[in-house]
Design a protein around this motif. Sequence first.
Motif, PDB file in Angstrom:
ATOM      1  N   GLU A   1      40.730  36.030  41.185  1.00 17.97           N
ATOM      2  CA  GLU A   1      42.078  36.229  40.642  1.00 17.97           C
ATOM      3  C   GLU A   1      43.093  35.401  41.434  1.00 17.97           C
ATOM      4  O   GLU A   1      43.044  35.360  42.668  1.00 17.97           O
ATOM      5  CB  GLU A   1      42.468  37.711  40.735  1.00 17.97           C
ATOM      6  CG  GLU A   1      41.652  38.635  39.858  1.00 17.97           C
ATOM      7  CD  GLU A   1      42.032  38.576  38.389  1.00 17.97           C
ATOM      8  OE1 GLU A   1      43.024  37.910  38.053  1.00 17.97           O
ATOM      9  OE2 GLU A   1      41.316  39.197  37.576  1.00 17.97           O
TER      10      GLU A   1
ATOM     11  N   LEU B   1      44.058  47.702  40.897  1.00 22.62           N
ATOM     12  CA  LEU B   1      44.237  47.328  39.492  1.00 22.62           C
ATOM     13  C   LEU B   1      43.861  45.864  39.255  1.00 22.62           C
ATOM     14  O   LEU B   1      43.414  45.499  38.173  1.00 22.62           O
ATOM     15  CB  LEU B   1      45.676  47.572  39.043  1.00 22.62           C
ATOM     16  CG  LEU B   1      46.125  49.035  39.018  1.00 22.62           C
ATOM     17  CD1 LEU B   1      47.579  49.144  38.579  1.00 22.62           C
ATOM     18  CD2 LEU B   1      45.237  49.872  38.096  1.00 22.62           C
ATOM     19  N   ARG B   2      44.079  45.011  40.229  1.00 19.07           N
ATOM     20  CA  ARG B   2      43.670  43.605  40.066  1.00 19.07           C
ATOM     21  C   ARG B   2      43.004  43.143  41.358  1.00 19.07           C
ATOM     22  O   ARG B   2      43.652  42.749  42.318  1.00 19.07           O
ATOM     23  CB  ARG B   2      44.873  42.718  39.713  1.00 19.07           C
ATOM     24  CG  ARG B   2      44.455  41.316  39.320  1.00 19.07           C
ATOM     25  CD  ARG B   2      45.570  40.530  38.662  1.00 19.07           C
ATOM     26  NE  ARG B   2      46.008  41.140  37.413  1.00 19.07           N
ATOM     27  CZ  ARG B   2      45.366  41.039  36.247  1.00 19.07           C
ATOM     28  NH1 ARG B   2      44.259  40.341  36.167  1.00 19.07           N
ATOM     29  NH2 ARG B   2      45.848  41.640  35.170  1.00 19.07           N
TER      30      ARG B   2
ATOM     31  N   GLU C   1      46.362  47.990  30.936  1.00 19.12           N
ATOM     32  CA  GLU C   1      45.005  47.871  30.371  1.00 19.12           C
ATOM     33  C   GLU C   1      43.976  48.453  31.346  1.00 19.12           C
ATOM     34  O   GLU C   1      43.925  48.073  32.507  1.00 19.12           O
ATOM     35  CB  GLU C   1      44.691  46.390  30.141  1.00 19.12           C
ATOM     36  CG  GLU C   1      43.295  46.164  29.652  1.00 19.12           C
ATOM     37  CD  GLU C   1      42.830  44.723  29.858  1.00 19.12           C
ATOM     38  OE1 GLU C   1      43.668  43.806  29.939  1.00 19.12           O
ATOM     39  OE2 GLU C   1      41.605  44.532  29.966  1.00 19.12           O
TER      40      GLU C   1
ATOM     41  N   HIS D   1      35.618  45.677  22.121  1.00 17.65           N
ATOM     42  CA  HIS D   1      35.518  44.265  21.738  1.00 17.65           C
ATOM     43  C   HIS D   1      34.409  44.045  20.718  1.00 17.65           C
ATOM     44  O   HIS D   1      33.257  44.379  20.993  1.00 17.65           O
ATOM     45  CB  HIS D   1      35.191  43.414  22.978  1.00 17.65           C
ATOM     46  CG  HIS D   1      36.095  43.656  24.147  1.00 17.65           C
ATOM     47  ND1 HIS D   1      35.684  43.566  25.457  1.00 17.65           N
ATOM     48  CD2 HIS D   1      37.418  43.993  24.204  1.00 17.65           C
ATOM     49  CE1 HIS D   1      36.693  43.825  26.270  1.00 17.65           C
ATOM     50  NE2 HIS D   1      37.756  44.094  25.536  1.00 17.65           N
TER      51      HIS D   1
ATOM     52  N   GLU E   1      31.251  45.846  22.068  1.00 20.89           N
ATOM     53  CA  GLU E   1      31.268  46.138  23.503  1.00 20.89           C
ATOM     54  C   GLU E   1      32.346  47.174  23.827  1.00 20.89           C
ATOM     55  O   GLU E   1      33.520  46.992  23.490  1.00 20.89           O
ATOM     56  CB  GLU E   1      31.566  44.851  24.277  1.00 20.89           C
ATOM     57  CG  GLU E   1      31.790  45.096  25.761  1.00 20.89           C
ATOM     58  CD  GLU E   1      32.218  43.843  26.499  1.00 20.89           C
ATOM     59  OE1 GLU E   1      31.490  43.414  27.386  1.00 20.89           O
ATOM     60  OE2 GLU E   1      33.290  43.292  26.157  1.00 20.89           O
TER      61      GLU E   1
ATOM     62  N   ARG F   1      40.075  50.724  37.662  1.00 22.89           N
ATOM     63  CA  ARG F   1      41.350  51.003  36.990  1.00 22.89           C
ATOM     64  C   ARG F   1      41.365  52.417  36.431  1.00 22.89           C
ATOM     65  O   ARG F   1      42.399  53.103  36.459  1.00 22.89           O
ATOM     66  CB  ARG F   1      41.603  49.994  35.863  1.00 22.89           C
ATOM     67  CG  ARG F   1      41.957  48.640  36.399  1.00 22.89           C
ATOM     68  CD  ARG F   1      42.543  47.739  35.332  1.00 22.89           C
ATOM     69  NE  ARG F   1      42.620  46.367  35.830  1.00 22.89           N
ATOM     70  CZ  ARG F   1      42.992  45.341  35.101  1.00 22.89           C
ATOM     71  NH1 ARG F   1      43.322  45.505  33.835  1.00 22.89           N
ATOM     72  NH2 ARG F   1      43.042  44.128  35.622  1.00 22.89           N
TER      73      ARG F   1
END
Length: 494
Positions: free
Chosen positions: A198, A206-207, A322, A327, A362, A369
Amino acid sequence: MVVTTKEFASFLKKKGFVYQSSEIYGGLAGFYDYGHLGTKLKHNFEDVWRKFFLTLNDNFYEIETAQIMHENVFKASGHLENFVDPVVKCSQCDFTERADHLIEDATKKRCEGISPEQLTAIIAKHGLICPQCKAQFQPVTIINMMFPVHAGVGMSQKSFLRPETAQSPYVNFKLQYEILRKKLPLGLAIIGKAFRNEISPRNLTLRQREFTQAELQIFFNPHIINTHPDFDSVKNYTLRTLLVDDRKKGKVVGRTAAELIKHKLPQFYVYHLVKVQQFYLDELQIPPEKFRLYQLDDTEKAFYNKYHFDIEIDLTEYGFTEIGGLHYRTDHDLAGHQHVSKEKMEVLDEDSGKRFIPHVLEISVGVDRSVYALLDVAYTEDTLRGNVVLQLSSKLTPFFCAIFPLVKNKPELVRKAEELYDSIKNCYSCFYDQTSSVGRRYARADEVGVRYCITVDFDSLEDDSVTIRDRDTTKQERIKINDVKNTLFSLYFK
Ligand code: GAP
């Protein structure tokens, strides 16, 4: 009471839930460690996920696979070419940020799926400059987010840490399909690590650059997409949706599953949207008003998706965020693997006698998260009690119960409490505590979410009974020691 990220982070660290990795060396951005309570909570979440999603169909299974994968996996999946993020760099200092996030923070508008040129233009239009040194930014470029690995003694085998667990079931599909009696739909699930370099890891877990996903890949014959054998059981269920057309109003709209079909979504897809919402609302007990299913438009969808809804939860500091997604990946991945590996991914359609490549639906959930969201929703500052109460459900909370002797200097009390602890510690997650006052112990138990506290007091020596205290109401009841196990059993499954 609203708590800031800093206060929340400090609480999570102090109590042993989660904190930065390699901290004694100053930490490593984007990497986190779970302490003893965080690990228990995460495992409990994973157990609840398994029980819910793997029982949706008798042909759904869990597999465990390698995290480092062959370079060609990602050639076939499209990740080498498409798994990129836009990056903006300062022209003077070392400041670097994800370009779409920089703009979103400044304008409060989502801007996924916009080209680097457009992003550069938006940055110029809004006059955005480096927050560190106030210089202009360079034009936006893109970088691939995967971590390359050079395996082997000569470092000759170029490979990658997988950026999603999903590719593992795809490369395992043909073998598992043969072993598992050639039946569709076939579900292959993985709870495991994924890795992404990232550009700007942030907001605690969260990230991150290394994180856990729980993903279920459902392989099915595309001919059945407009049907589901159990659709009738969910057709009147109301989903909390924000479709592309709802965005102007910005409000969640309740729509039954049957109504969603009229919005050109296939039954097979909508059935699983219902299951996703039921998982978050019923199993995890996320309040409905904090949950929504957010439809992505064509520019925002991941490169492999035909239909894409994000699963979002309203977080104290960040608003709707999110947490996962549903998906419809079509045959994008299996066709890609067939093309690159030359291994046939086709299966036989018994009705038509024709061979076809299965499609994939998916269900993708970010475990970290989801765990963060559970903690965020559960965290309550109780002004009457003067302490934090972590209102996690019985199945999720790290410790379901705790056993206390009222005082520690009375050997008969301590012995009785220890005996009770020994008799239940193998049945429920439970701890024993005799330090400080019982009031202080209740407060400490509340702060880490202990659902029930059982205290052995002086009367226990006479009547073989104990008090059991409910974390959320603070009400105490007296029950016989012999009934403790049964009482806990019925409370656990309440
Ligand atoms: N297999 C599909 C897939 O990976 P995604 O939307 O890229 O889809 C799925 O990721 C979920 O994984 C996200 O909804 C999020 O919960 C989690 N996730 C993705 N990147 C993450 C990161 N950097 N840190 C923590 N969780 C992340």
